[in-house]
Design an enzyme around this catalytic site. Structure first.
Site, PDB file in Angstrom:
ATOM      1  CB  SER A 129      -0.861   0.013   1.264  1.00 13.37           C
ATOM      2  OG  SER A 129      -1.524   1.256   1.392  1.00 13.37           O
ATOM      3  CE1 TYR A 131      -4.409  -2.237   4.947  1.00 14.87           C
ATOM      4  CE2 TYR A 131      -3.966   0.026   4.281  1.00 14.87           C
ATOM      5  CZ  TYR A 131      -4.189  -1.295   3.948  1.00 14.87           C
ATOM      6  OH  TYR A 131      -4.178  -1.696   2.637  1.00 14.87           O
TER       7      TYR A 131
HETATM    8  O1  NJP Z   1      -9.674  -5.892  -1.039  1.00 12.14           O
HETATM    9  P1  NJP Z   1     -10.947  -6.838  -1.170  1.00 12.14           P
HETATM   10  P2  NJP Z   1      -8.621  -5.337  -2.122  1.00 12.14           P
HETATM   11  N1  NJP Z   1      -6.907 -15.580   3.785  1.00 12.14           N
HETATM   12  O2  NJP Z   1     -11.577  -6.803   0.184  1.00 12.14           O
HETATM   13  C1  NJP Z   1      -9.132 -12.185   0.651  1.00 12.14           C
HETATM   14  C2  NJP Z   1      -4.318  -3.711  -0.639  1.00 12.14           C
HETATM   15  N2  NJP Z   1      -4.711  -2.301  -0.842  1.00 12.14           N
HETATM   16  O3  NJP Z   1      -8.725  -6.052  -3.402  1.00 12.14           O
HETATM   17  O4  NJP Z   1     -10.942 -14.691   2.086  1.00 12.14           O
HETATM   18  C3  NJP Z   1      -7.017 -15.571   2.454  1.00 12.14           C
HETATM   19  O5  NJP Z   1     -11.764  -6.465  -2.349  1.00 12.14           O
HETATM   20  C4  NJP Z   1     -10.610 -11.959   0.366  1.00 12.14           C
HETATM   21  O6  NJP Z   1     -11.373 -13.159   0.171  1.00 12.14           O
HETATM   22  P3  NJP Z   1     -12.061 -13.980   1.416  1.00 12.14           P
HETATM   23  C5  NJP Z   1      -4.978  -4.396   0.537  1.00 12.14           C
HETATM   24  O7  NJP Z   1      -4.333  -4.106   1.755  1.00 12.14           O
HETATM   25  C6  NJP Z   1      -5.969  -1.970  -1.187  1.00 12.14           C
HETATM   26  O8  NJP Z   1      -8.714  -3.867  -2.129  1.00 12.14           O
HETATM   27  O9  NJP Z   1     -13.008 -14.920   0.755  1.00 12.14           O
HETATM   28  N3  NJP Z   1      -7.613 -14.606   1.756  1.00 12.14           N
HETATM   29  C7  NJP Z   1     -10.533 -11.216  -0.957  1.00 12.14           C
HETATM   30  O10 NJP Z   1     -10.334 -12.118  -2.027  1.00 12.14           O
HETATM   31  C8  NJP Z   1      -4.803  -5.849   0.140  1.00 12.14           C
HETATM   32  O11 NJP Z   1      -3.549  -6.332   0.551  1.00 12.14           O
HETATM   33  C9  NJP Z   1      -6.321  -0.619  -1.379  1.00 12.14           C
HETATM   34  O12 NJP Z   1     -12.693 -12.947   2.298  1.00 12.14           O
HETATM   35  C10 NJP Z   1      -8.137 -13.572   2.457  1.00 12.14           C
HETATM   36  C11 NJP Z   1      -9.278 -10.366  -0.800  1.00 12.14           C
HETATM   37  O13 NJP Z   1      -8.484 -10.979   0.235  1.00 12.14           O
HETATM   38  C12 NJP Z   1      -4.862  -5.814  -1.391  1.00 12.14           C
HETATM   39  O14 NJP Z   1      -4.714  -4.454  -1.767  1.00 12.14           O
HETATM   40  C13 NJP Z   1      -5.361   0.364  -1.182  1.00 12.14           C
HETATM   41  C14 NJP Z   1      -8.043 -13.490   3.842  1.00 12.14           C
HETATM   42  C15 NJP Z   1      -9.581  -8.923  -0.402  1.00 12.14           C
HETATM   43  O15 NJP Z   1     -10.313  -8.312  -1.412  1.00 12.14           O
HETATM   44  C16 NJP Z   1      -6.156  -6.345  -1.975  1.00 12.14           C
HETATM   45  O16 NJP Z   1      -7.265  -5.702  -1.362  1.00 12.14           O
HETATM   46  C17 NJP Z   1      -4.094   0.001  -0.809  1.00 12.14           C
HETATM   47  C18 NJP Z   1      -7.410 -14.553   4.517  1.00 12.14           C
HETATM   48  N4  NJP Z   1      -7.315 -14.591   5.852  1.00 12.14           N
HETATM   49  C19 NJP Z   1      -3.771  -1.329  -0.649  1.00 12.14           C
HETATM   50  N5  NJP Z   1      -8.662 -12.337   4.247  1.00 12.14           N
HETATM   51  C20 NJP Z   1      -7.694  -0.182  -1.761  1.00 12.14           C
HETATM   52  N6  NJP Z   1      -8.610  -1.100  -2.104  1.00 12.14           N
HETATM   53  O17 NJP Z   1      -7.943   1.051  -1.787  1.00 12.14           O
HETATM   54  C21 NJP Z   1      -9.106 -11.717   3.144  1.00 12.14           C
HETATM   55  O18 NJP Z   1      -3.197   0.977  -0.609  1.00 12.14           O
HETATM   56  N7  NJP Z   1      -8.806 -12.457   2.056  1.00 12.14           N
END
Ligand code: NJP
Length: 238
Positions: free
Chosen positions: A141, A154
């Site tokens: 991020s 975070y």
């Molecule tokens: O988030 P979201 P993003 N084990 O909520 C999975 C970074 N980022 O695409 O497990 C395995 O749409 C969850 O699936 P589920 C952010 O920090 C974002 O935005 O079924 N998987 C889903 O597929 C992150 O590192 C922004 O709930 C787990 C996914 O993760 C990355 O981008 C800005 C899990 C999350 O999808 C992707 O986030 C920034 C687990 N324990 C950085 N927990 C932004 N969106 O603005 C969750 O600077 N998941």
């Protein structure tokens, strides 16, 4: 460098940035292995890649659970000798003053963002070392390099993920393993209970913007490693 027929594991690939990365890599001929916890969301992502002619497989996986990560890598070893690419993308977060941050949620965020990245690398780097090549891309991020009020938990998790990546890069370079980090600004996803399309804040990137950056990093010539890539919407004040 062509990505055709490479094999990539992507965490958090059921929605948001991870799903876009998987879809984009599949279009370039990569066999993508999607992981997340929700199997139904994963199945839908795999089906949509299949409809576009891509090759995709899904495994339900909680990256914060070491036993599950170990079992997952054992299953992967049964279907392939080689894993070319690991995208550590899964991440969670929310924002509040330190005094109002639940300790339990602190543990969850660190378990996913920091320990999850560590566990995936711990169990997959030996595969990459054996094959003498590999590329790890960690989605951090922009707040891995800056802080803001109510972002302590975070930011701490993303600084830690970034420091881990930087040290790992030095450790595995001798094995011909590249480690790259992407630092996105705001992206229109489901992060922190957002719903894409309904947010009033238009200063956001599309997940495809991040996916394009990842393809760019992975397509660099063999002798080139893009260590870091910071990406923002031009309208974001940061
Ligand atoms: O988030 P979201 P993003 N084990 O909520 C999975 C970074 N980022 O695409 O497990 C395995 O749409 C969850 O699936 P589920 C952010 O920090 C974002 O935005 O079924 N998987 C889903 O597929 C992150 O590192 C922004 O709930 C787990 C996914 O993760 C990355 O981008 C800005 C899990 C999350 O999808 C992707 O986030 C920034 C687990 N324990 C950085 N927990 C932004 N969106 O603005 C969750 O600077 N998941």
């Amino acid at each position: 460098m062509s990505l055709k027929n490479k094999i990539a594991i992507i965490t958090g690939a059921s929605r948001g940035i991870g799903k876009a990365i998987a879809q984009n890599l599949a279009k370039d001929g990569v066999h993508v292995i999607l992981t997340a916890r929700n199997q139904q969301d994963l199945n839908e992502a795999v089906e949509s890649i299949g409809r576009e002619g891509g090759k995709a497989t899904a495994f339900s996986l909680d990256i914060s659970d070491e036993k599950a990560v170990g079992n997952f890598i054992d299953q992967i070893k049964k279907i392939t000798d080689s894993v070319d690419i690991l995208i550590n993308n899964a991440g969670i977060g929310s924002f509040a003053p330190v005094t109002e941050t639940e300790t339990q949620f602190w543990d969850q965020v660190m378990d996913v963002n920091v320990k999850g990245t560590f566990l995936m690398c711990k169990h997959l780097v030996p595969v990459m070392q054996k094959q003498k090549h590999g590329h790890i891309v960690n989605i951090a991020s922009d707040v891995a390099k800056r802080t803001f009020a109510e972002g302590a938990m975070y930011c701490a998790s993303k600084y830690a993920q970034d420091a881990f990546s930087s040290a790992l890069r030095k450790e595995v370079r001798q094995n011909n393993i590249k480690v790259s980090v992407v630092y996105p600004g705001k992206v229109e996803t489901y992060f922190n209970n957002s719903i894409p399309g309904v947010n009033e804040d238009h200063h956001r990137l599309h997940p495809d913007d991040i996916a394009g950056s990842v393809n760019y990093i992975l397509s660099a010539p063999l002798h080139v490693v893009i260590d870091e890539l910071m990406i923002h919407p031009i309208s974001q004040d940061y």
